[in-house]
Design an enzyme around this catalytic site. Structure first.
Site, PDB file in Angstrom:
ATOM      1  N   TYR A 175      -7.977   7.152   5.038  1.00 43.01           N
ATOM      2  CA  TYR A 175      -9.391   6.774   5.096  1.00 43.01           C
ATOM      3  C   TYR A 175     -10.092   7.584   6.188  1.00 43.01           C
ATOM      4  O   TYR A 175      -9.687   7.540   7.353  1.00 43.01           O
ATOM      5  CB  TYR A 175      -9.439   5.273   5.383  1.00 43.01           C
ATOM      6  N   LYS A 218     -14.163  -6.065   2.181  1.00 43.55           N
ATOM      7  CA  LYS A 218     -13.710  -5.604   0.869  1.00 43.55           C
ATOM      8  C   LYS A 218     -13.452  -6.770  -0.068  1.00 43.55           C
ATOM      9  O   LYS A 218     -14.088  -6.907  -1.112  1.00 43.55           O
ATOM     10  CB  LYS A 218     -12.439  -4.757   1.011  1.00 43.55           C
ATOM     11  N   ASP A 239      -3.167  -1.863   8.174  1.00 45.92           N
ATOM     12  CA  ASP A 239      -4.517  -2.197   7.741  1.00 45.92           C
ATOM     13  C   ASP A 239      -4.426  -2.742   6.323  1.00 45.92           C
ATOM     14  O   ASP A 239      -4.236  -1.981   5.373  1.00 45.92           O
ATOM     15  CB  ASP A 239      -5.399  -0.942   7.803  1.00 45.92           C
ATOM     16  N   ILE A 248      -6.697  -4.482   4.546  1.00 50.59           N
ATOM     17  CA  ILE A 248      -8.022  -4.968   4.206  1.00 50.59           C
ATOM     18  C   ILE A 248      -8.280  -5.094   2.708  1.00 50.59           C
ATOM     19  O   ILE A 248      -9.194  -5.816   2.293  1.00 50.59           O
ATOM     20  CB  ILE A 248      -9.101  -4.113   4.882  1.00 50.59           C
TER      21      ILE A 248
END
Lengths: 507, 482
Positions: free
Chosen positions: A221, A344, A306, A308
């Site tokens: 990302y 998200k 992460d 998410i």
């Protein structure tokens, strides 16, 4: 020494030694004096200069950690920080350029049908109707409604900076539900932050010193470069993953990257992974999770996971969180930290709700203090607590949302495939990782960026090129589809088809 | 299965104590948390007078919110905006929000200056704003000059993660703690000699903890100083709308309109935590006249964006010119009234405060009560005030004040009854300390005691109470009962 020896030749013995040491010192002293005088005369000249156009800035390399910035940081003649100098210049990453171009000319079905369609931001617009319905039906519980017993004192005043107890409880329940109910999250291991962006930065500040590094599998990302590097001075070292492995992390690549870092004298403090992966959308296998835990223990480093997108799984593969393994097995919990947020899975990026979940009390204690710089707004906490406490609604939301993502994903990938564009195998997230390496010319980053440019300026679609994600193989693109409806897909495919044909005809 | 050395796994930032939470400023809060005052549930508890919070005008805000359902995305009238607001995470911020903040800031300054909405940056409260501007202006090891006494959390906000150093320079009571050019120059020159790279000066105006606005002359002098040395000036103006008496507030933004100055050096920090009493909303603002700083700061604001729900609500509220005009006037009036009640209340027992015209607190002079005129004496007194008098006040040493005996006492975070209780406790304490019965100097019109706790009333009437046997005021038990 170079001065001493010849001087010893000129003036025998100790005299030469003395002169040989005095003269360089004297020279050095005069140099300092000269520089100091020049520096102070410099700063008294002060016509304000126009921004961004100073030639200083174009020379600045896009640099990573602050430790590498050697410039005196100046914009015009006014000295700001080195960080500000490097950040003030326009961002040259296609990721950000694309986002800006869309905001200047955004597509709208009725008002601007020739505008640029945003497929570069992983946002989910598929399930707002569910949330809006919930709000309409549950007004008296949510904040700042028409409720006559509104008590602003309870929300406007200072709150614990790491989040209200009720909010943490609601969030920990939500996280359990998101991960299929297979893990219990403890609210006292949570620090709430203003968005996952802050959470990642805070953890970087807590786990690493300036000049240290985190290992990160590529492609990753693009926002990690900002979150981990900008203000912390911590570097990111890529672990390159390849299409042959569906861009999955391999043990070889990990060990290689770690050894390489060590050879270069860089201290690695942890591994940062996104699971489900952004931009590929794949999940880490249970086996790999175990391996990572072992590796971290052996090297005495941290794992930042992460997670998410944990609630946005549309494939049949089951998501396994690190928390699930640590819940059931006797691993050292102190080195694993999970990042989560509501941007998200619950489509609320504007509300800025991020989570640091850690088993390490020292980290939690430090993070709590740091959260003073980025706390979640109290009205948001109230709203979120109400919403997340409605378990029935949440379960329903998760199910319907997943189905909608799956529907769009399947349709979109199928249509891409018809154009000859295949995607990496993925089971989660809001995007597909598309292989357009056959369309680029030359087969390099330049070829990839040329194609990206065609998409942005000719086809008017913003997608994210793999180079922005540090992918080692050129030609891969991340395309987000959750801002679309099924009706939009034909239009987009049509625009993509035009570019594909342009490439094929020029090849 | 333990790790080799657990703390080794953490960074220096995570393990050093530059977060400053070991200061007595925060110790008092911790003591308060353990034994918080409540009028009915815990009337003997510690009254919080160490937190500068503005709770005086919540009724006005509540009324506005009730009357403006469209401003909230959680009402039937406003829910149609929900999805656009919920998805909005652009670090530029909602244009309506920035416009509203710019107009509000201008209104506070009497319309004498206008603000450009494109220069407004968001951050996580004023805490985040101060840190952000430091990241933009200074590198690790650089320094910023700060006049003492200063807000204790500056140590955390300005230097913890940024790595910059704070160079304090002193003010004292000889001139009512005004900033002098001499002190500033001396500190700057000393830093230069020690090869410390001074990047700028930061002041709070109105001052925390003094509660005074900085006068125009001093501001002009500061601006000319920083201009001369080509260093930055950061003005933390978060108390700008808490001014309740003259002289009126003069902002640096006004001063630079009237003098030659390189505007690239001027930056303002603002927030709604004090003026509007919204610390829970986490609205921090950085306003810079320097384009490069705006550009960099805007990108950094990703780490502390104001929640879009809050932006949406405040855009509507702050643009309601009529409401804001009424709010500002009423807030100022209530603050002034509260200030008068409090300072007059303590004057009756011979305690004076620094003459001030703004803020949510007063800078109280308790030097006469110190057993020793040293900081140890101050700490001793402070411990007594917390543990015996049961008031959390903040000792001057935590603000790095050079003179022992000064305390910051907040009064805007409580209702009128609690103020009276606090005053009572102070009067009793002073009476005990000075070992003479305290004469009540004038008729206390506003001494309407409405306690539900009988126990407290007894303390008032105890032999150590405030009534002098020679007092002309007839305080019979019957009066007390009303």
């Amino acid at each position: 020494m170079r001065l001493i020896v010849p001087l010893q030749g000129v003036v025998q013995g100790r005299g030469g030694l003395l002169l040989g040491s005095l003269i360089p010192c004297a020279l050095f002293y005069f140099l300092q004096l000269y520089l100091k005088r020049n520096r102070s005369s410099d700063s008294s000249v002060d016509p304000p200069s126009p921004t961004g156009s100073s030639s200083n800035l174009t020379e600045l390399q896009r640099s990573s950690s602050r430790s590498h910035l050697s410039r005196d940081g100046s914009i015009g003649r006014i000295r700001v920080s080195s960080l500000a100098s490097s950040l003030a210049e326009p961002n040259d990453s296609p990721y950000y350029i694309g986002l800006e171009k869309v905001s200047e000319d955004p597509y709208d079905r009725f008002n601007n049908p020739n505008g640029i369609i945003q497929l570069g931001l992983s946002e989910n617009k598929l399930s707002f109707d569910l949330i809006e319905k919930w709000i309409s039906e549950n007004l008296n519980q949510s904040l700042i409604g028409n409720d006559v017993t509104l008590n602003i004192n309870a929300i406007a005043t200072y709150q614990p900076c790491d989040g209200l107890k009720e909010c943490k409880e609601a969030v920990s329940n939500f996280m359990s539900q998101m991960m299929g109910g297979s893990v219990n999250f403890d609210p006292s291991n949570i620090v709430l932050t203003s968005g996952a962006t802050s959470a990642i930065e805070m953890l970087s500040f807590c786990l690493a010193d300036q000049g240290n590094a985190l290992l990160v599998p590529t492609p990753y990302y693009p926002g990690f470069d900002r979150d981990v590097r900008w203000r912390t001075g911590v570097d990111l070292i890529p672990i390159h993953c390849r299409s042959a492995d569906n861009f999955s992390l391999t043990i070889t690549a990990l060990e290689q990257a770690f050894t390489q870092a060590r050879k270069q004298g860089v201290k690695v403090r942890g591994i940062l992974i996104s699971n489900p992966s952004n931009p590929v959308g794949s999940l880490l296998s249970r086996r790999m999770l175990y391996y990572l835990l072992e590796f971290a223990r052996e090297k005495n480093i941290h794992i930042i996971s992460d997670e998410i997108f944990a609630g946005s799984i549309y494939g049949s593969e089951k998501f396994v969180s690190f928390a699930e393994i640590l819940d059931s097995e006797d691993f050292d919990k102190d080195r694993v930290h999970i990042i989560y947020g509501l941007s998200k899975d619950l489509s609320l990026p504007g509300f800025r709700v991020g989570v640091i979940y850690s088993f390490n009390n020292n980290i939690l204690s430090a993070a709590k203090k740091l959260s003073r710089f980025s706390s979640v707004s109290a009205p948001v906490q109230q709203l979120v607590t109400s919403m997340l406490s409605d378990e029935r609604f949440i379960l329903e939301y998760i199910e319907i949302n997943k189905n909608r993502i799956r529907q769009i994903h399947d349709e979109f990938e199928a249509r891409l495939s018809q154009l000859g564009i295949e995607c990496a195998r993925s089971s989660a997230g809001f995007y597909c990782w598309a292989d357009m390496s056959g369309l680029i010319q030359p087969h390099s980053e330049k070829g990839e960026l040329d194609l990206w440019d065609k998409f942005l300026n000719l086809a008017k679609i913003n997608i994210t090129p793999g180079s922005a994600c540090h992918c080692i193989e050129p030609g891969w693109f991340r395309i987000c589809f959750t801002t679309l409806t099924l009706e939009d897909i034909p239009l987009i495919i049509e625009r993509i088809r035009k570019v594909v044909e342009t490439c094929k005809s020029s090849a | 299965m333990g790790l080799g050395s657990k703390s080794q796994l953490l960074s220096k930032i995570a393990t050093n104590d530059k977060h400053g939470e070991n200061s007595p400023y925060f110790d008092g809060w911790k003591a308060y948390d353990k034994d918080p005052f409540h009028p009915t549930k815990n009337p003997q508890g510690i009254i919080q007078m160490g937190l500068a919070e503005n709770q005086l005008c919540f009724d006005l805000v509540e009324e506005w919110i009730r009357n403006n359902p469209k401003a909230s995305i959680c009402t039937p009238e406003g829910v149609n905006q929900f999805r656009d607001v919920a998805i909005f995470q652009d670090y530029h911020g909602l244009p309506e929000f920035r416009n509203a903040v710019a107009r509000f800031m201008s209104k506070i300054r009497g319309g004498r200056v206008t603000f450009d909405p494109d220069r407004i940056l968001m951050s996580g409260g004023a805490t985040g704003a101060n840190e952000l501007i430091m990241f933009c202006l200074a590198d690790p090891g650089d320094a910023f000059l700060v006049p003492t006494p200063y807000y204790p959390a500056f140590n955390r906000d300005l230097s913890w993660r940024t790595g910059i150093q704070i160079i304090p320079f002193h003010t004292d009571s000889s001139n009512n703690f005004k900033i002098t050019r001499e002190a500033l120059e001396a500190a700057y020159n000393k830093a230069q000699q020690e090869n410390i790279n001074v990047k700028g000066l930061i002041i709070t105006n109105p001052s925390n903890p003094l509660g005074c606005t900085v006068d125009t002359e001093t501001l002009k002098s500061l601006v000319s100083f920083i201009n001369e040395k080509s260093i930055h000036l950061v003005c933390d103006e978060i108390y700008s709308a808490t001014v309740f008496s003259s002289p009126s507030f003069v902002s640096v933004s006004e001063v630079i309109q009237e003098m030659e100055c390189n505007r690239d050096l001027i930056h303002i920090v603002y927030s709604l935590s004090k003026d509007m009493g919204f610390p829970g909303f986490r609205v921090g603002i950085v306003y810079s006249y320097n384009d490069g700083v705006v550009s960099c700061g805007r990108k950094m604001s990703s780490f502390g964006l104001v929640s879009s729900q809050t932006q949406h609500l405040l855009a509507a509220m702050l643009s309601d010119e009529k409401f804001m005009g009424k709010y500002l006037a009423e807030s100022s009036r209530r603050l002034g009234k509260r200030f008068n009640i409090f300072t007059e209340g303590v004057e009756k027992v011979g305690i004076t405060c620094l003459p001030s015209n703004a803020g949510l607190f007063c800078w109280m002079n308790l030097r006469s009560l110190l057993k020793e005129k040293t900081f140890e004496g101050e700490m001793q007194l402070w411990r007594v005030i917390i543990n015996d008098v049961k008031l959390n006040v903040s000792p001057g040493s935590s603000f790095h004040c050079v003179e022992p005996g000064w305390f910051r006492v907040c009064f805007a975070n409580m209702d009128e009854e609690t103020v009276e209780i606090a005053l009572k406790r102070i009067r009793e304490f002073v009476g005990k300390e000075t070992e003479k019965p305290v004469k009540v100097k004038r008729w206390q019109r506003n001494l309407r005691l409405s306690f539900s706790s009988r126990r407290f009333d007894e303390t008032v009437m105890s032999p150590h109470g405030i009534m002098s046997p020679h007092s002309p005021i007839p305080h019979s038990p019957l009066v007390k009962a009303t």
